[in-house]
Design an enzyme around this catalytic site. Structure first.
Site, mmCIF file in Angstrom:
data_model
loop_
_atom_site.group_PDB
_atom_site.id
_atom_site.type_symbol
_atom_site.label_atom_id
_atom_site.label_comp_id
_atom_site.label_asym_id
_atom_site.label_seq_id
_atom_site.Cartn_x
_atom_site.Cartn_y
_atom_site.Cartn_z
ATOM 1 N N ASP A 1 0.806 -1.220 0.000
ATOM 2 C CA ASP A 1 0.000 0.000 0.000
ATOM 3 C C ASP A 1 0.838 1.269 0.000
ATOM 4 O O ASP A 1 2.044 1.233 0.215
ATOM 5 C CB ASP A 1 -0.968 0.006 1.200
ATOM 6 C CG ASP A 1 -0.359 -0.603 2.457
ATOM 7 O OD1 ASP A 1 0.878 -0.556 2.579
ATOM 8 O OD2 ASP A 1 -1.104 -1.113 3.293
ATOM 9 N N HIS B 1 -7.274 -5.172 9.836
ATOM 10 C CA HIS B 1 -6.989 -4.916 8.416
ATOM 11 C C HIS B 1 -5.672 -5.569 7.991
ATOM 12 O O HIS B 1 -4.761 -5.754 8.795
ATOM 13 C CB HIS B 1 -7.021 -3.419 8.076
ATOM 14 C CG HIS B 1 -5.859 -2.596 8.549
ATOM 15 N ND1 HIS B 1 -5.968 -1.249 8.826
ATOM 16 C CD2 HIS B 1 -4.543 -2.893 8.780
ATOM 17 C CE1 HIS B 1 -4.783 -0.779 9.192
ATOM 18 N NE2 HIS B 1 -3.912 -1.756 9.176
ATOM 19 N N ASN C 1 -7.694 -3.306 14.014
ATOM 20 C CA ASN C 1 -9.056 -3.626 13.570
ATOM 21 C C ASN C 1 -9.095 -4.830 12.617
ATOM 22 O O ASN C 1 -10.117 -5.103 11.997
ATOM 23 C CB ASN C 1 -9.696 -2.402 12.885
ATOM 24 C CG ASN C 1 -8.918 -1.986 11.637
ATOM 25 O OD1 ASN C 1 -7.922 -2.606 11.275
ATOM 26 N ND2 ASN C 1 -9.391 -0.948 10.970
ATOM 27 N N GLU D 1 -9.834 -2.355 5.047
ATOM 28 C CA GLU D 1 -10.467 -2.055 6.326
ATOM 29 C C GLU D 1 -11.725 -2.903 6.522
ATOM 30 O O GLU D 1 -12.230 -3.504 5.567
ATOM 31 C CB GLU D 1 -10.832 -0.561 6.368
ATOM 32 C CG GLU D 1 -9.639 0.386 6.170
ATOM 33 C CD GLU D 1 -8.710 0.476 7.379
ATOM 34 O OE1 GLU D 1 -8.599 -0.500 8.148
ATOM 35 O OE2 GLU D 1 -8.087 1.532 7.553
HETATM 36 C C1 F6R Z 1 1.391 -1.604 6.016
HETATM 37 C C2 F6R Z 1 0.120 -2.325 6.093
HETATM 38 C C3 F6R Z 1 -0.678 -2.356 7.332
HETATM 39 C C4 F6R Z 1 0.143 -2.627 8.590
HETATM 40 C C5 F6R Z 1 -0.740 -2.605 9.823
HETATM 41 C C6 F6R Z 1 0.058 -2.817 11.106
HETATM 42 O O1 F6R Z 1 1.962 -1.713 4.738
HETATM 43 O O2 F6R Z 1 -0.276 -2.845 5.112
HETATM 44 O O3 F6R Z 1 -1.671 -3.345 7.198
HETATM 45 O O4 F6R Z 1 0.773 -3.873 8.464
HETATM 46 O O5 F6R Z 1 -1.401 -1.378 9.908
HETATM 47 O O6 F6R Z 1 0.901 -1.715 11.292
HETATM 48 P P1 F6R Z 1 1.996 -1.725 12.465
HETATM 49 O O7 F6R Z 1 2.982 -2.766 12.091
HETATM 50 O O8 F6R Z 1 2.589 -0.340 12.426
HETATM 51 O O9 F6R Z 1 1.282 -2.035 13.725
#
Ligand code: F6R
Length: 244
Positions: A67, A138, A136, A143
């Site tokens: 992303d 994702h 959450n 989401e």
């Molecule tokens: C990032 C991504 C997100 C993160 C998720 C956890 O490229 O795709 O899904 O993996 O938000 O983020 P952290 O590791 O910062 O808790």
């Protein structure tokens, strides 16, 4: 799903780095799917050490990131492009032509998204996808309430995600509200997946992902239907799991 519970972040990072390196050793022209965020930082550090010890060669590897924030340029320190250069690509021998990250600055989002999926198909699909997980549930920026059929698309970030990611920005108001994300369908087409999670804040999402019902409100729960997923979690993230 194979669940590996480890003692701490360092152990998670080492195990994940060894899996990525093994993938590249076994198939030097592997296509890797990569994640950003706090979780994989240690894994990238370990991968860089393996590279410096000449244990792994990235010259033929292709990468696709999950992303990118919509509206952030490559030069913006909060962009995922900047993150990837800083945490991995500047430190290994990857060919920059083999790096793929959605472009959050394009005018024609639809064609950017279609092209991204097309490029993944053209290189034969993702061999190994690394995922983190949001509080959450994702994965990527898919989401809650996402369609499991989604391909790469523009998403509206969930309030919880904006709140959680505000730690990387000066204020919550600076967090972009949209992002381009690989879709669930794209992620599910990866041949192998490693899901990483650390800390108490992820315990509920990990529990629902592994022991809960498959449900679009918990996007990561779809991984139960993938044939080759390894989940590496520390004790805290695993604290609610029923591992019998
Ligand atoms: C990032 C991504 C997100 C993160 C998720 C956890 O490229 O795709 O899904 O993996 O938000 O983020 P952290 O590791 O910062 O808790």
């Amino acid at each position: 799903m194979r669940i590996i519970v480890v003692d701490n972040y360092e152990e998670m990072s080492k195990k994940a780095a060894n899996m990525v390196a093994s993938q590249v050793i076994l198939k030097p022209n592997s296509v890797l799917g990569l994640a950003t965020g706090d979780t994989p930082v240690g894994m990238y550090e370990e991968i860089i050490s393996l590279y410096k010890n000449e244990e792994v060669d990235f010259s033929k590897v292709k990468t696709f990131n999950l992303d990118e924030y919509y509206g952030l340029s490559k030069e913006n320190p909060q962009s995922y492009y900047y993150y990837m250069m800083n945490h991995l690509f500047n430190h290994v021998n990857i060919d920059e032509n083999n790096i793929n990250i959605p472009n959050g600055m394009v005018d024609n989002i639809e064609s950017e998204c279609k092209n991204y999926d097309k490029r993944i198909v053209e290189v034969g699909g993702i061999d190994l996808q690394v995922l983190g997980i949001g509080v959450n549930g994702h994965i990527g920026f898919n989401e809650p309430d996402i369609s499991f059929e989604s391909e790469t698309h523009l998403v509206n970030l969930d309030e919880k995600t904006i709140e959680s990611n505000s730690r990387f920005f000066n204020s919550k108001e600076e967090v972009p509200t949209k992002a381009i994300s690989m879709g669930i369908k794209t992620i599910m087409h990866s041949k192998k997946i490693i899901l990483l999670a650390c800390g108490n804040s992820k315990a509920n999402a990990i529990f629902e992902t592994i022991n809960g019902k498959i449900n679009p409100n918990m996007p990561a729960s779809i991984l139960q239907l993938h044939r080759d997923v390894v989940v590496i979690v520390d004790k805290e993230a695993a604290s609610k799991l029923n591992l019998e």
